[in-house]
Design an enzyme around this catalytic site. Structure first.
Site, PDB file in Angstrom:
ATOM      1  N   VAL A  37      39.030  83.074  77.747  1.00  0.00           N
ATOM      2  CA  VAL A  37      38.418  84.302  77.248  1.00  0.00           C
ATOM      3  C   VAL A  37      39.499  85.335  76.958  1.00  0.00           C
ATOM      4  O   VAL A  37      40.271  85.716  77.844  1.00  0.00           O
ATOM      5  CB  VAL A  37      37.395  84.852  78.263  1.00  0.00           C
ATOM      6  CG1 VAL A  37      36.753  86.127  77.730  1.00  0.00           C
ATOM      7  CG2 VAL A  37      36.338  83.797  78.587  1.00  0.00           C
ATOM      8  N   LYS A  38      39.530  85.777  75.709  1.00  0.00           N
ATOM      9  CA  LYS A  38      40.533  86.734  75.250  1.00  0.00           C
ATOM     10  C   LYS A  38      39.970  88.143  75.401  1.00  0.00           C
ATOM     11  O   LYS A  38      38.931  88.468  74.832  1.00  0.00           O
ATOM     12  CB  LYS A  38      40.884  86.432  73.790  1.00  0.00           C
ATOM     13  CG  LYS A  38      42.137  87.076  73.291  1.00  0.00           C
ATOM     14  CD  LYS A  38      42.451  86.501  71.906  1.00  0.00           C
ATOM     15  CE  LYS A  38      43.722  87.034  71.339  1.00  0.00           C
ATOM     16  NZ  LYS A  38      43.979  86.470  70.002  1.00  0.00           N
TER      17      LYS A  38
END
Length: 171
Positions: A37-38
């Site tokens: 997850v960015k």
């Protein structure tokens, strides 16, 4: 399709940690074996990174422009930090120095396992410099990979080998 990690970014319009966590959980659920997850480097982003990391969800803290930001992200539990060296170069700051500083700083803390993703790579020299500076990973545009494949001496050498072969053996 991809064997390695894939960064899926929370919406650019999401600014609160609670929603980032919900979006992050949904991104991770797409493929828990590969998804990372960015999350943007903000105070709310750090809260989301801490919450997602506590759940065992890998995170990539993006838009890192200082060593202090990288340290905050690492301490929040980020799996990766993404310093943007090309964008720093664009404003007349040496982006590679940031990669070196983050790398050296992380070495001072054996408990930090955060990996460095060199982002905003613009040319083959960036790739070499990032590898020498201690970046673990680089996001490299396809055109840069193509440039890395070629060297004038390699290209002319291949032509010479072909010509020499043809002189001896024909086509």
């Amino acid at each position: 399709i991809v064997d390695g990690p894939i960064s899926g970014e929370v919406k650019a319009t999401t600014t609160d940690a609670e929603t980032m966590v919900k979006e992050g959980e949904a991104i991770y659920a797409l493929d828990p074996k590969h998804m990372v997850v960015k999350i943007p480097m903000t105070a709310e982003g750090l809260k989301a990174i801490k919450a997602l990391s506590a759940k065992g969800i890998p995170t990539n803290c993006t838009l890192i422009f200082s060593a202090n930001q990288a340290l905050l992200a690492a301490r929040a539990g980020a799996t990766y930090v993404s310093p943007f060296l090309g964008r720093l170069d664009d404003i007349s700051q040496r982006g590679i120095e940031l990669i070196e500083t983050i790398h050296d700083m992380f070495l001072n803390y054996p408990d930090i396992e955060t990996r460095i993703i060199a982002a905003s790579v613009r040319n083959p020299i960036h790739v070499t410099d990032c590898a020498l500076a201690g970046a673990d990973i680089a996001t490299v545009p396809y055109k840069v990979i193509e440039q890395m494949l070629h060297h004038p001496l390699t290209d002319s050498g291949i032509e010479k080998f072909k010509a020499d072969y043809c002189k001896v053996f024909g086509e």
